[in-house]
Design a protein around this motif. Structure first.
Motif, mmCIF file in Angstrom:
data_model
loop_
_atom_site.group_PDB
_atom_site.id
_atom_site.type_symbol
_atom_site.label_atom_id
_atom_site.label_comp_id
_atom_site.label_asym_id
_atom_site.label_seq_id
_atom_site.Cartn_x
_atom_site.Cartn_y
_atom_site.Cartn_z
ATOM 1 N N GLY C 86 0.696 -1.322 0.020
ATOM 2 C CA GLY C 86 -0.126 -0.117 0.004
ATOM 3 C C GLY C 86 0.885 1.223 0.014
ATOM 4 O O GLY C 86 1.900 1.360 -0.598
ATOM 5 N N ASN C 87 0.428 2.290 0.586
ATOM 6 C CA ASN C 87 0.709 3.565 0.839
ATOM 7 C C ASN C 87 1.343 3.787 2.156
ATOM 8 O O ASN C 87 0.898 3.674 3.068
ATOM 9 C CB ASN C 87 -0.132 4.569 0.708
ATOM 10 N N MET C 88 2.910 3.922 2.050
ATOM 11 C CA MET C 88 3.678 3.701 3.200
ATOM 12 C C MET C 88 4.007 5.189 3.571
ATOM 13 O O MET C 88 3.978 6.136 2.917
ATOM 14 C CB MET C 88 5.133 3.116 3.025
ATOM 15 N N PRO C 89 4.237 5.294 5.050
ATOM 16 C CA PRO C 89 4.808 6.557 5.600
ATOM 17 C C PRO C 89 6.119 6.744 5.286
ATOM 18 O O PRO C 89 6.607 6.062 4.306
ATOM 19 C CB PRO C 89 4.535 6.447 7.126
ATOM 20 N N ALA C 90 6.842 7.671 5.764
ATOM 21 C CA ALA C 90 8.277 8.153 5.417
ATOM 22 C C ALA C 90 9.067 6.787 5.695
ATOM 23 O O ALA C 90 8.547 5.670 6.090
ATOM 24 C CB ALA C 90 8.865 8.841 6.373
ATOM 25 N N SER C 91 10.175 6.423 5.048
ATOM 26 C CA SER C 91 10.956 5.627 4.840
ATOM 27 C C SER C 91 11.194 4.786 6.143
ATOM 28 O O SER C 91 11.747 5.457 6.948
ATOM 29 C CB SER C 91 12.150 5.563 4.046
ATOM 30 N N GLU C 92 11.747 3.485 5.825
ATOM 31 C CA GLU C 92 12.240 2.743 7.065
ATOM 32 C C GLU C 92 13.478 3.343 7.549
ATOM 33 O O GLU C 92 14.018 3.223 8.898
ATOM 34 C CB GLU C 92 12.047 1.234 6.804
ATOM 35 N N GLY C 93 14.313 3.553 6.571
ATOM 36 C CA GLY C 93 15.687 4.269 6.690
ATOM 37 C C GLY C 93 15.524 5.534 7.765
ATOM 38 O O GLY C 93 16.428 5.521 8.567
ATOM 39 N N TYR C 94 14.439 6.215 7.167
ATOM 40 C CA TYR C 94 14.297 7.441 8.266
ATOM 41 C C TYR C 94 14.074 7.195 9.427
ATOM 42 O O TYR C 94 14.273 7.706 10.684
ATOM 43 C CB TYR C 94 13.375 8.326 7.645
ATOM 44 N N PHE C 95 13.149 6.054 9.750
ATOM 45 C CA PHE C 95 12.668 5.555 11.021
ATOM 46 C C PHE C 95 13.690 5.195 11.950
ATOM 47 O O PHE C 95 13.711 5.376 13.074
ATOM 48 C CB PHE C 95 11.363 4.703 11.003
ATOM 49 N N ALA C 96 14.843 4.505 11.370
ATOM 50 C CA ALA C 96 15.831 3.735 11.994
ATOM 51 C C ALA C 96 16.850 4.828 12.336
ATOM 52 O O ALA C 96 17.575 4.303 13.286
ATOM 53 C CB ALA C 96 16.584 2.736 11.127
ATOM 54 N N THR C 97 16.646 6.115 11.915
ATOM 55 C CA THR C 97 18.041 6.984 12.116
ATOM 56 C C THR C 97 17.553 8.221 12.499
ATOM 57 O O THR C 97 17.591 8.617 13.859
ATOM 58 C CB THR C 97 18.721 7.154 10.714
ATOM 59 N N ALA C 98 16.865 9.226 11.635
ATOM 60 C CA ALA C 98 16.761 10.461 11.975
ATOM 61 C C ALA C 98 15.695 10.638 12.955
ATOM 62 O O ALA C 98 15.738 11.249 14.211
ATOM 63 C CB ALA C 98 16.720 11.284 10.880
ATOM 64 N N ASP C 99 14.560 9.824 12.636
ATOM 65 C CA ASP C 99 13.286 9.805 13.374
ATOM 66 C C ASP C 99 13.963 9.316 14.961
ATOM 67 O O ASP C 99 13.034 9.818 15.868
ATOM 68 C CB ASP C 99 12.130 9.161 12.825
ATOM 69 N N TYR C 100 14.558 8.175 14.982
ATOM 70 C CA TYR C 100 14.695 7.712 16.270
ATOM 71 C C TYR C 100 15.095 8.475 17.259
ATOM 72 O O TYR C 100 15.042 8.291 18.613
ATOM 73 C CB TYR C 100 15.380 6.262 15.800
ATOM 74 N N VAL C 101 16.092 9.301 17.000
ATOM 75 C CA VAL C 101 16.823 10.096 17.760
ATOM 76 C C VAL C 101 16.211 11.638 18.161
ATOM 77 O O VAL C 101 16.618 12.298 19.236
ATOM 78 C CB VAL C 101 18.239 10.522 17.425
ATOM 79 N N SER C 102 15.166 11.790 17.396
ATOM 80 C CA SER C 102 14.327 13.207 17.642
ATOM 81 C C SER C 102 13.203 12.924 18.716
ATOM 82 O O SER C 102 12.307 13.088 18.409
ATOM 83 C CB SER C 102 13.717 13.747 16.268
ATOM 84 N N MET C 103 14.013 13.020 19.650
ATOM 85 C CA MET C 103 13.061 12.592 21.006
ATOM 86 C C MET C 103 12.422 13.765 21.536
ATOM 87 O O MET C 103 11.187 13.579 22.268
ATOM 88 C CB MET C 103 13.849 12.086 22.380
ATOM 89 N N HIS C 104 12.659 14.819 21.344
ATOM 90 C CA HIS C 104 11.787 16.247 22.145
ATOM 91 C C HIS C 104 10.402 16.168 21.599
ATOM 92 O O HIS C 104 9.545 16.756 22.396
ATOM 93 C CB HIS C 104 12.590 17.302 21.991
ATOM 94 N N ASN C 105 10.206 16.093 20.035
ATOM 95 C CA ASN C 105 8.863 16.414 19.687
ATOM 96 C C ASN C 105 8.350 15.523 18.380
ATOM 97 O O ASN C 105 8.008 15.728 17.744
ATOM 98 C CB ASN C 105 8.779 17.919 19.493
ATOM 99 N N HIS C 106 8.959 14.261 18.636
ATOM 100 C CA HIS C 106 8.532 13.402 17.632
ATOM 101 C C HIS C 106 9.261 13.583 16.281
ATOM 102 O O HIS C 106 8.376 13.405 15.350
ATOM 103 C CB HIS C 106 7.009 12.880 17.496
#
Lengths: 285, 285, 285
Positions: C86-106
């Motif tokens: 289907g239609n996916m959100p932002a890439s798994e590569g992003y979720f595993a890296t940039a998103d993962y450490v952006s703790m202060h406001n998701h």
């Protein structure tokens, strides 16, 4: 609050399509949807209800048409039958005939019936009023009428009769809109593991045509084997058409199924020559 | 999760309308909606909550404006009152006055109050912050403020006071936006089977006006008989207006009602001469 | 029906922003959303599921992109892992890296990571197929592939590896689309009240860059103190960038939080000079 529930279906297929020689491989949507519905017992045999149903393309996430383009109605039912007001889905004439026999994939996606003549098309059955009779001795009658409202060129009308008697299921559909008419007769028989159905439609008006379809299903445990054949003879310049689909469905549960199919559509000596190999996953919720 | 719930209303009327001599018959929507809301008890008297509310035209299935145009807010409440952030519905000034007395059909559809001056109109009360006081001795205060955000010509403001004392219900509303102001005073009295209410609004700015409305309801079992009269005297070129509606509502339940009405609106010596006979079905869920 | 549930988040901040000298004060949305998801146990370790997720701007009530632009997928899972269509959100590569450490406001709103290179951007990962491996000894592998479909210039691809070992959490992400590539490595360590994480990304293709980010959180009861620093060195004309955010979050509950922050972003010697002071309320449901 009471019986309000969310329901829906996601149905996606990976397909290798070919249209007039041009090939494409993709993930395609098959009329995915989500709806909210509820009923209220008013006492004395009366019942109020509502349905709002949203169609979307699960491959892209985009809405398919108007937000509640698949249905937005409120209804009042009782021993007299049910009256509905609002925006209706495709005509009752269609549901009683073409939709009824399209067993292999709910008449959606690239293998959907491409030859049935939608006359009172979905988009026109808005601002509509519908009556569904009670079912008496297996017989039910439906009437839909869309108001013209100084907006449409004509007021769409659809009628349907459904009759169930044991293994035999008959239907009659009629649609009329803006000078075009469609009348169709459907039969479907359940014979143990085998189900066979079909319909004949006569269209007349600006274009005229005779349209035949036959569909068969053989069930073995969780497996279904499907064959679906359609043939249209056009008049007044409407193209002749041939369509067939072979499909294998494997039901993982009542709600979830995987399936593979091959479908082919030919219109007017190659004006349209479409085929597709597909494999899909359908999940109802 | 917790208290999240779906709620809404479908309200459709079949009407015979006439606008400046042009007649039309159709199925019309009366601000149908669906929303999702929830609250969370945070302990210590604190409460978080959210509301997202979508308006749609149930006659066509189309969204009415932005997806969550009717409301999208998050709130934090406690003994100090409630603070809300987000996109707000029509102003609290409106809810405290014009909306409050429009009893026959929730101030929606073709018989809605056409003379009240929406100043801080719904579309401007986005990016807004609101405060609702606790209710003390029947008295409650509301403040709404929309941020200008380099986008709007001005920051919309609305204030309201609501006071309930037994059978008496009073309200004061104020709206201000882009040089236009509206101040309105409302009263409503419940006297057994009879409810009588009304408001007076003074508008000033680019256009000025005095606007009066009176509404009465007589209840007999499941039946309600309504009368609603409005009169506006315009200044600075704003048209004078007269509006009246007679309605009969029959409540099938607290959630479901059928109703018939006749409504008439006249603006400025026939610039607008509108009338409609309607019959409808409203279902809350 | 079964496990169908509504979930979502409303996250709004009141901010005083300044962009290249122009100031604005407003209520801003931080990727508010509502979704519906469900799973079905198919027996034999198999599981079907679906997710549809809608993004909206709670400040205005408007949809953010396509109706189900954040996700619309159906999945089939088992001991072999999970396949999604289907239609996916932002890439798994992003979720595993940039998103993962952006703790202060998701990683949402005006303090979101502005320097990470979204290559297989959200909008291209439609008509996609994804595979998620089972987690074995803390190790999980993700693959996403979007079909080109005679529509896109290229087929987007993303891969990710996530590894968890006690207090240590590592991730590797890769994205590739239309001649542009991004490879990133992330680490995050939980040391009692202190959490420290960061990632390094190498982008290459039409533009190339090295991108570093480090983020730290100190937790004290319901309070969180955050620091987030990013630095990008651009090549082939891509601007250098610096970004930092300091934030204080107070968790009223697991679902509801108030927060204040200051964020600053500089690109290429003042081509973009952005800063914002914010205070916000986030409510999950």
């Amino acid at each position: 609050q009471g019986s309000t529930e969310i329901y829906g279906r996601i149905n996606l297929t990976a397909e290798r399509q070919e249209l007039n020689g041009a090939k494409d491989t993709g993930i395609y949507d098959n009329s995915s949807r989500i709806g909210i519905r509820g009923t209220e017992d008013l006492g004395g045999g009366l019942k109020a209800g509502f349905v709002i149903e949203h169609g979307f393309n699960a491959d892209t996430g985009a809405a398919a048409g108007a937000m509640w383009g698949r249905e937005s109605t409120v209804s009042l039912g009782g021993s007299f039958g049910t009256i509905r007001l609002g925006n209706m889905p495709a005509s009752e004439g269609y549901f009683a005939t073409a939709d009824y026999v399209s067993m292999h994939n709910h008449d959606t996606g690239s293998s959907a019936d491409a030859l049935y003549g939608f006359v009172a098309i979905a988009g026109t059955l808005n601002s509509a009023i519908a009556y569904t009779s009670p079912t008496v001795n297996g017989l039910r009658f439906d009437l839909q009428y869309g108001l013209k409202e100084n907006v449409k060129p004509d007021a769409p009308l659809s009628m349907a009769v459904n009759y169930d008697a044991g293994a035999m299921h008959l239907g009659l559909g009629y649609e009329e809109y803006d000078g075009q008419k469609s009348t169709a007769l459907r039969g479907l028989w359940e014979m143990g593991a085998i189900t066979v159905g079909g319909y004949y439609e006569r269209g007349s008006g600006t274009v005229s045509y005779n349209n035949f379809r036959i569909a068969g299903m053989y069930t073995m445990g969780a497996s279904e084997f499907h064959l679906n054949l359609g043939k249209r003879s056009g008049e007044n310049g409407l193209a002749d058409g041939d369509q067939f689909t072979v499909a294998y469905n494997y039901n993982l549960s009542k709600r979830t199924r995987v399936h593979v199919f091959y479908t082919n559509l030919d219109l007017a000596n190659g004006a349209v020559d479409f085929s597709s190999y597909g494999v899909g996953l359908r999940h109802n919720f």
